[in-house]
Design a protein around this motif. Structure first.
Motif, PDB file in Angstrom:
ATOM      1  N   HIS A   1       0.842  -1.207   0.000  1.00 20.55           N
ATOM      2  CA  HIS A   1       0.000   0.000   0.000  1.00 20.55           C
ATOM      3  C   HIS A   1       0.868   1.246   0.000  1.00 20.55           C
ATOM      4  CE1 HIS A   1       0.980  -0.501   4.287  1.00 20.55           C
ATOM      5  NE2 HIS A   1       0.862   0.829   4.367  1.00 20.55           N
TER       6      HIS A   1
ATOM      7  N   ASP B   1       0.879   5.149   1.836  1.00 21.37           N
ATOM      8  CA  ASP B   1       0.241   5.938   2.888  1.00 21.37           C
ATOM      9  C   ASP B   1      -0.120   7.279   2.252  1.00 21.37           C
ATOM     10  OD1 ASP B   1       1.293   3.795   4.352  1.00 21.37           O
ATOM     11  OD2 ASP B   1       1.603   5.059   6.105  1.00 21.37           O
TER      12      ASP B   1
ATOM     13  N   HIS C   1       4.586  -0.186   0.056  1.00 23.93           N
ATOM     14  CA  HIS C   1       5.251  -1.010   1.075  1.00 23.93           C
ATOM     15  C   HIS C   1       4.212  -1.898   1.737  1.00 23.93           C
ATOM     16  CE1 HIS C   1       3.780   2.626   3.048  1.00 23.93           C
ATOM     17  NE2 HIS C   1       3.556   1.848   4.089  1.00 23.93           N
TER      18      HIS C   1
HETATM   19 FE    FE Z   1       2.156   2.134   5.601  1.00 23.46          FE
END
Ligand code: FE
Ligand code: MD6
Length: 203
Positions: free
Chosen positions: A120, A122, A176
């Motif tokens: 994913h 952030d 990550h």
């Molecule tokens: Fe993350």
């Protein structure tokens, strides 16, 4: 393998917290979770549950439900405001992100047996200028880091108890995830438990 330079803004600080520091931080997180119990988030639309359980501390907390991902000031089940950020986390942020306003949110991810986290970015914050700073406690995890596209090549690192990871600069929007937890590596949390704390500015 791993000949490529790491992205600018990626910093792994192994053993930032020593054993006593890890125990003190864990005690503070246990108090947070006593007031703001772990909940099982679900994926937007599908409602599929995450394998990690979550809580938060600080002014804002990250939540995911059928409506989407967002930051909000209250616990989704109790409706109470999130507990305050423990002092150790304010201190960590001040050391790693000097001369900047304090972190606004700390997401607590708890991994029990078999839990993992898919690749994913952030990116639910309004402002990506501040890094995301994480602390790992308990079992060792295999952390995978890619690039800013999902297809970019990835490399893997171990995150051990007490390690701090910083994703800033070019690494701020890198994909990550956590592939797996290594069994038998936790002396801090029982049953191969792992906690990852992520500190952020939401903007
Ligand atoms: Fe993350
Ligand atoms: C984990 N960490 O370590 C998941 N995100 O369990 C993250 O998703 C993460 O460690 C942003 C920055 C640092 C991280």
């Amino acid at each position: 393998m791993n000949a490529k330079p790491l992205p600018e803004g990626f910093r792994l600080l192994p053993g930032y917290f020593d054993r006593a520091g890890q125990e003190a931080l864990l005690a503070a997180i246990r108090k947070v979770v006593a007031a703001a119990p772990l909940f099982t988030p679900v994926m937007p639309r599908t409602g599929r549950p995450f394998s990690v359980r979550m809580s938060n501390c600080g002014p804002l907390g990250w939540v995911s439900d059928r409506e989407g991902y967002r930051y909000q000031a209250h616990h989704p089940e109790t409706g109470e405001p999130w507990p305050p950020m423990p002092g150790q986390l304010d201190d960590l942020w001040a050391m790693v992100v000097p001369n900047q306003p304090p972190a606004q949110a700390c997401l607590i991810n708890y991994y029990g047996p078999g839990a993992r986290m898919g690749l994913h970015q952030d990116r639910d914050e309004r402002d990506f200028s501040a890094p995301v700073v994480s602390v790992s406690l308990g079992a060792t995890a295999i952390f995978r880091l890619g690039g800013t596209s999902r297809q970019a090549p990835t490399r893997s690192f171990r995150l051990s108890s007490g390690d701090v990871l910083v994703l800033g600069g070019e690494a701020r929007l890198a994909f990550h995830g956590i592939d797996r937890i290594l069994p038998g590596t936790s002396t801090l949390l029982k049953d191969d438990g792992r906690i990852n704390l992520t500190l952020r500015r939401v903007g």
